[in-house]
Design a protein around this motif. Structure first.
Motif, PDB file in Angstrom:
ATOM      1  N   ASN A 133       0.586  -1.164   0.072  1.00  0.00           N
ATOM      2  CA  ASN A 133       0.164   0.076   0.230  1.00  0.00           C
ATOM      3  C   ASN A 133       0.810   1.327  -0.140  1.00  0.00           C
ATOM      4  O   ASN A 133       0.285   2.397   0.208  1.00  0.00           O
ATOM      5  CB  ASN A 133      -1.040   0.057   1.226  1.00  0.00           C
ATOM      6  CG  ASN A 133      -0.281  -0.194   2.499  1.00  0.00           C
ATOM      7  OD1 ASN A 133       0.924   0.058   2.565  1.00  0.00           O
ATOM      8  ND2 ASN A 133      -1.001  -0.426   3.469  1.00  0.00           N
ATOM      9  N   THR A 134       2.161   1.064   0.093  1.00  0.00           N
ATOM     10  CA  THR A 134       3.084   2.181  -0.266  1.00  0.00           C
ATOM     11  C   THR A 134       4.170   1.847  -1.137  1.00  0.00           C
ATOM     12  O   THR A 134       4.527   0.902  -1.218  1.00  0.00           O
ATOM     13  CB  THR A 134       3.827   2.802   1.120  1.00  0.00           C
ATOM     14  OG1 THR A 134       4.548   1.751   1.541  1.00  0.00           O
ATOM     15  CG2 THR A 134       2.731   2.791   2.142  1.00  0.00           C
ATOM     16  N   GLY A 135       4.772   3.075  -1.751  1.00  0.00           N
ATOM     17  CA  GLY A 135       5.951   2.673  -2.514  1.00  0.00           C
ATOM     18  C   GLY A 135       7.160   2.352  -1.944  1.00  0.00           C
ATOM     19  O   GLY A 135       7.823   1.679  -2.720  1.00  0.00           O
ATOM     20  N   GLY A 136       7.193   2.668  -0.840  1.00  0.00           N
ATOM     21  CA  GLY A 136       8.223   2.578   0.154  1.00  0.00           C
ATOM     22  C   GLY A 136       8.648   1.022   0.347  1.00  0.00           C
ATOM     23  O   GLY A 136       9.589   0.206   0.331  1.00  0.00           O
ATOM     24  N   ARG A 137       7.541   0.357   0.715  1.00  0.00           N
ATOM     25  CA  ARG A 137       7.215  -0.957   0.948  1.00  0.00           C
ATOM     26  C   ARG A 137       7.341  -1.823  -0.247  1.00  0.00           C
ATOM     27  O   ARG A 137       8.262  -2.783  -0.090  1.00  0.00           O
ATOM     28  CB  ARG A 137       6.090  -1.383   1.722  1.00  0.00           C
ATOM     29  CG  ARG A 137       5.794  -0.863   3.014  1.00  0.00           C
ATOM     30  CD  ARG A 137       4.327  -1.231   3.639  1.00  0.00           C
ATOM     31  NE  ARG A 137       4.235  -0.519   4.892  1.00  0.00           N
ATOM     32  CZ  ARG A 137       3.161  -0.610   5.572  1.00  0.00           C
ATOM     33  NH1 ARG A 137       2.008  -0.973   4.962  1.00  0.00           N
ATOM     34  NH2 ARG A 137       3.119   0.168   6.968  1.00  0.00           N
ATOM     35  N   ALA A 138       6.896  -1.525  -1.493  1.00  0.00           N
ATOM     36  CA  ALA A 138       7.289  -2.032  -2.504  1.00  0.00           C
ATOM     37  C   ALA A 138       8.716  -1.944  -3.064  1.00  0.00           C
ATOM     38  O   ALA A 138       9.303  -2.946  -3.373  1.00  0.00           O
ATOM     39  CB  ALA A 138       6.306  -1.252  -3.693  1.00  0.00           C
ATOM     40  N   ALA A 139       9.377  -0.767  -2.814  1.00  0.00           N
ATOM     41  CA  ALA A 139      10.639  -0.747  -3.293  1.00  0.00           C
ATOM     42  C   ALA A 139      11.529  -1.818  -2.320  1.00  0.00           C
ATOM     43  O   ALA A 139      12.604  -2.286  -2.934  1.00  0.00           O
ATOM     44  CB  ALA A 139      11.057   0.818  -3.002  1.00  0.00           C
ATOM     45  N   GLN A 140      11.320  -1.798  -0.934  1.00  0.00           N
ATOM     46  CA  GLN A 140      12.161  -2.595  -0.314  1.00  0.00           C
ATOM     47  C   GLN A 140      11.845  -4.243  -0.726  1.00  0.00           C
ATOM     48  O   GLN A 140      12.809  -4.976  -0.737  1.00  0.00           O
ATOM     49  CB  GLN A 140      11.798  -2.605   1.051  1.00  0.00           C
ATOM     50  CG  GLN A 140      12.083  -1.326   1.828  1.00  0.00           C
ATOM     51  CD  GLN A 140      11.451  -1.112   3.387  1.00  0.00           C
ATOM     52  OE1 GLN A 140      10.617  -2.131   3.717  1.00  0.00           O
ATOM     53  NE2 GLN A 140      11.430   0.153   4.042  1.00  0.00           N
ATOM     54  N   ALA A 141      10.809  -4.470  -1.259  1.00  0.00           N
ATOM     55  CA  ALA A 141      10.422  -5.716  -1.684  1.00  0.00           C
ATOM     56  C   ALA A 141      11.224  -6.101  -2.929  1.00  0.00           C
ATOM     57  O   ALA A 141      11.534  -7.030  -3.171  1.00  0.00           O
ATOM     58  CB  ALA A 141       8.910  -6.210  -1.659  1.00  0.00           C
ATOM     59  N   ILE A 142      11.121  -5.025  -3.696  1.00  0.00           N
ATOM     60  CA  ILE A 142      11.784  -5.210  -5.108  1.00  0.00           C
ATOM     61  C   ILE A 142      13.445  -5.407  -4.838  1.00  0.00           C
ATOM     62  O   ILE A 142      13.879  -6.233  -5.797  1.00  0.00           O
ATOM     63  CB  ILE A 142      11.364  -3.960  -5.882  1.00  0.00           C
ATOM     64  CG1 ILE A 142      10.259  -3.900  -6.347  1.00  0.00           C
ATOM     65  CG2 ILE A 142      12.507  -3.913  -7.188  1.00  0.00           C
ATOM     66  CD1 ILE A 142       9.627  -2.337  -7.001  1.00  0.00           C
ATOM     67  N   ARG A 143      13.967  -4.797  -3.843  1.00  0.00           N
ATOM     68  CA  ARG A 143      15.273  -5.018  -3.580  1.00  0.00           C
ATOM     69  C   ARG A 143      15.683  -6.210  -2.798  1.00  0.00           C
ATOM     70  O   ARG A 143      16.799  -6.988  -3.328  1.00  0.00           O
ATOM     71  CB  ARG A 143      15.905  -3.892  -2.687  1.00  0.00           C
ATOM     72  CG  ARG A 143      15.848  -2.410  -3.289  1.00  0.00           C
ATOM     73  CD  ARG A 143      16.280  -1.361  -2.242  1.00  0.00           C
ATOM     74  NE  ARG A 143      16.009  -0.278  -2.621  1.00  0.00           N
ATOM     75  CZ  ARG A 143      15.187   0.700  -2.101  1.00  0.00           C
ATOM     76  NH1 ARG A 143      14.348   0.382  -0.887  1.00  0.00           N
ATOM     77  NH2 ARG A 143      14.684   1.744  -2.461  1.00  0.00           N
ATOM     78  N   ARG A 144      14.668  -7.118  -2.569  1.00  0.00           N
ATOM     79  CA  ARG A 144      14.791  -8.337  -1.898  1.00  0.00           C
ATOM     80  C   ARG A 144      14.590  -9.406  -2.853  1.00  0.00           C
ATOM     81  O   ARG A 144      15.243 -10.478  -3.012  1.00  0.00           O
ATOM     82  CB  ARG A 144      13.950  -8.527  -0.683  1.00  0.00           C
ATOM     83  CG  ARG A 144      14.436  -7.723   0.444  1.00  0.00           C
ATOM     84  CD  ARG A 144      13.667  -8.366   1.824  1.00  0.00           C
ATOM     85  NE  ARG A 144      12.145  -8.130   1.722  1.00  0.00           N
ATOM     86  CZ  ARG A 144      11.458  -7.099   2.057  1.00  0.00           C
ATOM     87  NH1 ARG A 144      12.310  -6.066   2.616  1.00  0.00           N
ATOM     88  NH2 ARG A 144      10.308  -7.096   1.974  1.00  0.00           N
ATOM     89  N   ARG A 145      13.341  -9.246  -3.824  1.00  0.00           N
ATOM     90  CA  ARG A 145      12.960 -10.179  -4.636  1.00  0.00           C
ATOM     91  C   ARG A 145      12.450  -9.299  -5.950  1.00  0.00           C
ATOM     92  O   ARG A 145      11.408  -8.728  -5.741  1.00  0.00           O
ATOM     93  CB  ARG A 145      12.403 -11.270  -4.191  1.00  0.00           C
ATOM     94  CG  ARG A 145      11.982 -12.294  -5.134  1.00  0.00           C
ATOM     95  CD  ARG A 145      10.824 -13.067  -4.641  1.00  0.00           C
ATOM     96  NE  ARG A 145      10.288 -14.300  -5.833  1.00  0.00           N
ATOM     97  CZ  ARG A 145       9.587 -14.952  -5.544  1.00  0.00           C
ATOM     98  NH1 ARG A 145       8.626 -14.998  -4.445  1.00  0.00           N
ATOM     99  NH2 ARG A 145       9.012 -15.864  -6.216  1.00  0.00           N
ATOM    100  N   LEU A 146      12.951  -9.628  -6.878  1.00  0.00           N
ATOM    101  CA  LEU A 146      12.429  -8.990  -8.401  1.00  0.00           C
ATOM    102  C   LEU A 146      11.287  -9.703  -8.718  1.00  0.00           C
ATOM    103  O   LEU A 146      11.087 -11.054  -9.074  1.00  0.00           O
ATOM    104  CB  LEU A 146      13.585  -8.649  -9.468  1.00  0.00           C
ATOM    105  CG  LEU A 146      14.841  -7.945  -9.142  1.00  0.00           C
ATOM    106  CD1 LEU A 146      15.775  -8.078 -10.358  1.00  0.00           C
ATOM    107  CD2 LEU A 146      14.547  -6.498  -8.953  1.00  0.00           C
ATOM    108  N   PRO A 147      10.132  -9.073  -8.977  1.00  0.00           N
ATOM    109  CA  PRO A 147       9.045  -9.503  -9.578  1.00  0.00           C
ATOM    110  C   PRO A 147       9.233  -9.845 -11.173  1.00  0.00           C
ATOM    111  O   PRO A 147      10.145  -9.171 -11.777  1.00  0.00           O
ATOM    112  CB  PRO A 147       7.996  -8.580  -9.315  1.00  0.00           C
ATOM    113  CG  PRO A 147       8.350  -7.455  -9.288  1.00  0.00           C
ATOM    114  CD  PRO A 147      10.183  -7.567  -8.853  1.00  0.00           C
TER     115      PRO A 147
END
Length: 236
Positions: A35-49
Motif C-alpha cells: 500500500n506504499t511505494g516504500g514497502r514495494a521498493a524494499q520488496a523489489i530490492r529483496r526479490r525482483l518480480p
C-alpha cells in the motif's frame, strides 16, 4: 506461459489490491500487494518480480518515482494502473519506460489479458537461445543486443531499453527500409491509445539520433507509419 510468475501490486486502496490479486491468482500467478511505494521498493530490492502493477497516487511518493526505479532493473514488466487519465500522465508514464497504462475504473479480466500479453513478450525474450540469442544487429553507429535489450554505440556508451521499446526497435531492425504501420508495430499488444507508439519511438530516437527532431535513422512516413532507413547487419 510459465506458472507462478510473481506480480507485485502497488496501490493504497486495499480493495483494489484484493481485486487485482484475486483475479491474477485465478490464472496461476503468485502475487504480493503493497500500500506504499516504500514497502514495494524494499520488496523489489529483496526479490525482483516478473511484473509490477503500480498506482500513481501512492501516499508516500509519486508512483512515477517507483516506475523510474523499476526501469533500472532489466526484464521487469511495468504496468501503470491509475485514476489519472489525462494524456500528459499517460505520455509521461510511457516516456519513463512503463510497458502499459490502464486507467481506473477498469475491467479485471482485461487487466489479466494485458498482463498475460506483456509477460508472454518477456518470456519470449527470456527464452531466446542458440544462435538467435547470440545474434546482434548493427546499424548506423549502434549495436542492439535483443538478449539484454541493450543499445551500444561504437564509442562504448550504452542504453538499456524497456521491453516495449526493445520490441519496437527489433521490429524495425528486422524489416529495414520497409514501411511498418502502427498496427504492424503494435502486433498483439493491447495498448491503451495509439499515441503510445509515438512516445516510444520518441524515446528510441532520443537515444540513437544525433538530432531527434530531424531523425535520419528512423523516418516517419506520414499517413503510413515508420521506416528504419539504415542498413542492418546481423552477427554473432
Amino acid at each position: 506461459m510459465k506458472q507462478n510468475r510473481l506480480i507485485y501490486v502497488v496501490d493504497d486502496e486495499a480493495d483494489i489490491c484484493t481485486l487485482v490479486c484475486d483475479e491474477l491468482n485465478r490464472f496461476g500467478y503468485e502475487t504480493r500487494s503493497f500500500n506504499t511505494g516504500g514497502r514495494a521498493a524494499q520488496a523489489i530490492r529483496r526479490r525482483l518480480p516478473d511484473l509490477c502493477i503500480v498506482d500513481l497516487g501512492l501516499p508516500d511518493m509519486d508512483g512515477l518515482g517507483l516506475v523510474r526505479e523499476l526501469c533500472a532493473h532489466q526484464g521487469i514488466g511495468i504496468m501503470i494502473l491509475s485514476g489519472r487519465d489525462s494524456t500528459p500522465d499517460r505520455v509521461l508514464g510511457l516516456e519513463l519506460g512503463a510497458d502499459d497504462y490502464i486507467t481506473k475504473p477498469f475491467e479485471p479480466r482485461e487487466l489479466v489479458a494485458r498482463a498475460n500479453s506483456l509477460l508472454r513478450r518477456l518470456e519470449q525474450i527470456d527464452n531466446q537461445d542458440g544462435e538467435s540469442a547470440r545474434r546482434r544487429a548493427s546499424f548506423a553507429d549502434w549495436t542492439f543486443d535483443p538478449g539484454t535489450l541493450t543499445l551500444t554505440r561504437s564509442s562504448g556508451e550504452s542504453e538499456v531499453l524497456s521491453t516495449a521499446e526493445a520490441e519496437l526497435l527489433d521490429s524495425l531492425l528486422r524489416a529495414p527500409r520497409q514501411i511498418l504501420s502502427r498496427d504492424q508495430l503494435l502486433g498483439e499488444r493491447a495498448d491503451p491509445f495509439d499515441r503510445s507508439i509515438d512516445v516510444r519511438m520518441s524515446r528510441i530516437r532520443k537515444k540513437i539520433e544525433t538530432d531527434p527532431k530531424n531523425p535520419s535513422i528512423i523516418k516517419t512516413i506520414y499517413g503510413a507509419g515508420y521506416m528504419l532507413a539504415a542498413e542492418v547487419r546481423w552477427s554473432q
